[in-house]
Enzyme design. Structure first.
Site, PDB file in Angstrom:
ATOM      1  N   TYR A  40       0.836  -1.211   0.000  1.00  0.00           N
ATOM      2  CA  TYR A  40       0.000   0.000   0.000  1.00  0.00           C
ATOM      3  C   TYR A  40       0.871   1.261   0.000  1.00  0.00           C
ATOM      4  CZ  TYR A  40      -3.713   3.196   1.641  1.00  0.00           C
ATOM      5  OH  TYR A  40      -4.601   4.239   1.774  1.00  0.00           O
ATOM      6  N   ILE A  84      -8.525   8.202   8.702  1.00  0.00           N
ATOM      7  CA  ILE A  84      -9.865   8.749   8.466  1.00  0.00           C
ATOM      8  C   ILE A  84     -10.909   7.662   8.723  1.00  0.00           C
ATOM      9  CG2 ILE A  84     -11.357   9.936   6.781  1.00  0.00           C
ATOM     10  CD1 ILE A  84      -8.739  11.494   7.421  1.00  0.00           C
TER      11      ILE A  84
HETATM   12  P1  NDP Z   1     -13.372   2.731   1.290  1.00  0.00           P
HETATM   13  O1  NDP Z   1     -12.866   1.318   1.306  1.00  0.00           O
HETATM   14  O2  NDP Z   1     -14.262   3.179   2.397  1.00  0.00           O
HETATM   15  O3  NDP Z   1     -14.107   3.020  -0.107  1.00  0.00           O
HETATM   16  C1  NDP Z   1     -13.438   2.742  -1.289  1.00  0.00           C
HETATM   17  C2  NDP Z   1     -14.294   3.112  -2.480  1.00  0.00           C
HETATM   18  O4  NDP Z   1     -13.518   2.822  -3.654  1.00  0.00           O
HETATM   19  C3  NDP Z   1     -15.558   2.299  -2.597  1.00  0.00           C
HETATM   20  O5  NDP Z   1     -16.587   3.084  -3.146  1.00  0.00           O
HETATM   21  C4  NDP Z   1     -15.181   1.175  -3.564  1.00  0.00           C
HETATM   22  O6  NDP Z   1     -16.247   0.649  -4.348  1.00  0.00           O
HETATM   23  C5  NDP Z   1     -14.218   1.904  -4.478  1.00  0.00           C
HETATM   24  N1  NDP Z   1     -13.283   0.997  -5.109  1.00  0.00           N
HETATM   25  C6  NDP Z   1     -12.415   0.148  -4.500  1.00  0.00           C
HETATM   26  N2  NDP Z   1     -11.721  -0.533  -5.440  1.00  0.00           N
HETATM   27  C7  NDP Z   1     -12.180  -0.114  -6.636  1.00  0.00           C
HETATM   28  C8  NDP Z   1     -11.880  -0.469  -7.972  1.00  0.00           C
HETATM   29  N3  NDP Z   1     -10.967  -1.394  -8.248  1.00  0.00           N
HETATM   30  N4  NDP Z   1     -12.533   0.168  -8.983  1.00  0.00           N
HETATM   31  C9  NDP Z   1     -13.473   1.111  -8.715  1.00  0.00           C
HETATM   32  N5  NDP Z   1     -13.810   1.478  -7.452  1.00  0.00           N
HETATM   33  C10 NDP Z   1     -13.178   0.859  -6.438  1.00  0.00           C
HETATM   34  O7  NDP Z   1     -12.053   3.643   1.199  1.00  0.00           O
HETATM   35  P2  NDP Z   1     -11.766   5.087   1.828  1.00  0.00           P
HETATM   36  O8  NDP Z   1     -12.909   5.987   1.556  1.00  0.00           O
HETATM   37  O9  NDP Z   1     -11.293   4.918   3.208  1.00  0.00           O
HETATM   38  O10 NDP Z   1     -10.485   5.538   0.964  1.00  0.00           O
HETATM   39  C11 NDP Z   1     -10.592   6.358  -0.186  1.00  0.00           C
HETATM   40  C12 NDP Z   1      -9.174   6.692  -0.677  1.00  0.00           C
HETATM   41  O11 NDP Z   1      -8.461   7.387   0.354  1.00  0.00           O
HETATM   42  C13 NDP Z   1      -8.338   5.463  -1.023  1.00  0.00           C
HETATM   43  O12 NDP Z   1      -7.509   5.743  -2.123  1.00  0.00           O
HETATM   44  C14 NDP Z   1      -7.486   5.267   0.214  1.00  0.00           C
HETATM   45  O13 NDP Z   1      -6.296   4.578  -0.054  1.00  0.00           O
HETATM   46  C15 NDP Z   1      -7.248   6.708   0.630  1.00  0.00           C
HETATM   47  N6  NDP Z   1      -6.897   6.846   2.037  1.00  0.00           N
HETATM   48  C16 NDP Z   1      -7.785   6.489   3.036  1.00  0.00           C
HETATM   49  C17 NDP Z   1      -7.426   6.623   4.356  1.00  0.00           C
HETATM   50  C18 NDP Z   1      -8.342   6.277   5.496  1.00  0.00           C
HETATM   51  O14 NDP Z   1      -7.902   6.398   6.653  1.00  0.00           O
HETATM   52  N7  NDP Z   1      -9.573   5.870   5.267  1.00  0.00           N
HETATM   53  C19 NDP Z   1      -6.100   7.117   4.736  1.00  0.00           C
HETATM   54  C20 NDP Z   1      -5.256   7.459   3.619  1.00  0.00           C
HETATM   55  C21 NDP Z   1      -5.661   7.323   2.328  1.00  0.00           C
HETATM   56  P3  NDP Z   1     -17.342  -0.385  -3.711  1.00  0.00           P
HETATM   57  O15 NDP Z   1     -18.106   0.436  -2.715  1.00  0.00           O
HETATM   58  O16 NDP Z   1     -18.188  -0.798  -4.834  1.00  0.00           O
HETATM   59  O17 NDP Z   1     -16.544  -1.479  -3.074  1.00  0.00           O
END
Ligand code: NDP
Length: 247
Positions: free
Chosen positions: A155, A188
């Site tokens: 990651y 987050i």
């Molecule tokens: P979530 O797991 O809560 O949500 C992820 C979203 O991305 C979902 O809507 C999911 O779709 C979609 N998704 C996942 N894989 C794919 C794919 N292959 N193609 C299309 N859509 C996809 O993640 P977060 O909201 O927590 O994270 C959002 C971003 O922020 C990410 O890039 C993460 O790495 C980054 N981030 C998050 C942190 C945190 O603490 N939460 C910290 C640092 C960075 P579906 O709902 O259909 O599964």
């Protein structure tokens, strides 16, 4: 009549992606987002955007698949009447584990979604933005892409690479009036962090200067700023939204 603005967001069904869709809808953008599997939440995000008085479309597919990215961008361009103003590469996954136990597939899956997915989207969207002589791209990195984190070599590598890609593309597209920046969230509250054991969350809070976990809306606020007129002179930068986790 006010000019129509269109924002394209990957992974908009839940978490930070949904918060970004809603914030950009508040900012007056029509919203095109994709998601991988969660139809129910995707429909809810779409409805929530429409309730704010903008148009929204949800496209199901995997950003790790270049054919999906091409189709999603084409549909978004049509939806936007031939243009795309903003691209947010938010879709991301984790497959955590210690290196000795990490499978090839854990590395490949994370790089394919977090890094290559953002690349495919930027390749398609930049062609449209270059033609339209302007645009804003914001990539979701992570503070672990800057500081590293035990158990997350895959990651952290993907998120560090996103920063390299952001800086390179900022240089490449600067003459076309396209700003490319990254937001690096810390810890987050979303489904992604929900699955972590309580002791991991407690020790994370200990390491945060502001002594609390962040909200998805706080990340969306930084993204909104990077899409606004107020950030016209900012490109190639990484804004940490981490409560002072990495200073
Ligand atoms: P979530 O797991 O809560 O949500 C992820 C979203 O991305 C979902 O809507 C999911 O779709 C979609 N998704 C996942 N894989 C794919 C794919 N292959 N193609 C299309 N859509 C996809 O993640 P977060 O909201 O927590 O994270 C959002 C971003 O922020 C990410 O890039 C993460 O790495 C980054 N981030 C998050 C942190 C945190 O603490 N939460 C910290 C640092 C960075 P579906 O709902 O259909 O599964």
């Amino acid at each position: 009549m006010k000019e129509k603005k269109v924002a394209v967001i990957t992974g908009g069904a839940r978490g930070i992606g949904r918060a970004i869709c809603l914030r950009l809808a508040d900012d007056g953008y029509d919203i095109a987002f994709d998601y991988r599997s969660d139809d129910e939440n995707a429909e809810l995000t779409k409805k929530m955007c429409e309730q704010k008085g903008v148009k929204a479309i949800a496209v199901k597919g995997d950003v790790a698949d270049p054919a999906h990215c091409k189709e999603f961008v084409n549909l978004s361009k049509e939806f936007g009447g031939g243009k795309i103003d903003v691209l947010i590469n938010n879709a991301g996954i984790t497959r955590d584990g210690l290196i000795g136990l990490m499978k090839d597939d854990d590395m490949d899956a994370v790089l394919n979604v977090n890094l290559k997915g953002a690349f495919y989207m930027m390749r398609e969207v930049s062609r449209i933005m270059i033609k339209n002589r302007g645009g804003k791209i914001v990539n979701l990195s992570s503070v672990v892409g800057i500081s590293g984190n035990a158990g997350q070599v895959n990651y952290a590598a993907s998120k560090a690479a996103v920063i390299g890609m952001t800086k390179s593309l900022a240089k490449e597209l600067s003459s076309r009036n396209i700003n490319v920046n990254a937001v690096a969230p810390g810890f987050i509250e979303t489904d992604m962090t929900e699955k972590l054991p309580p002791q991991v969350k407690e020790s994370a809070v200990d390491s945060i200067a502001l002594k609390r976990i962040g909200k998805a809306e706080e990340v969306a606020g930084a993204v909104s700023f990077l899409c606004s007129k107020d950030s016209e002179y900012i490109t190639g930068q990484v804004i940490c939204v981490d409560g002072g986790m990495v200073i």
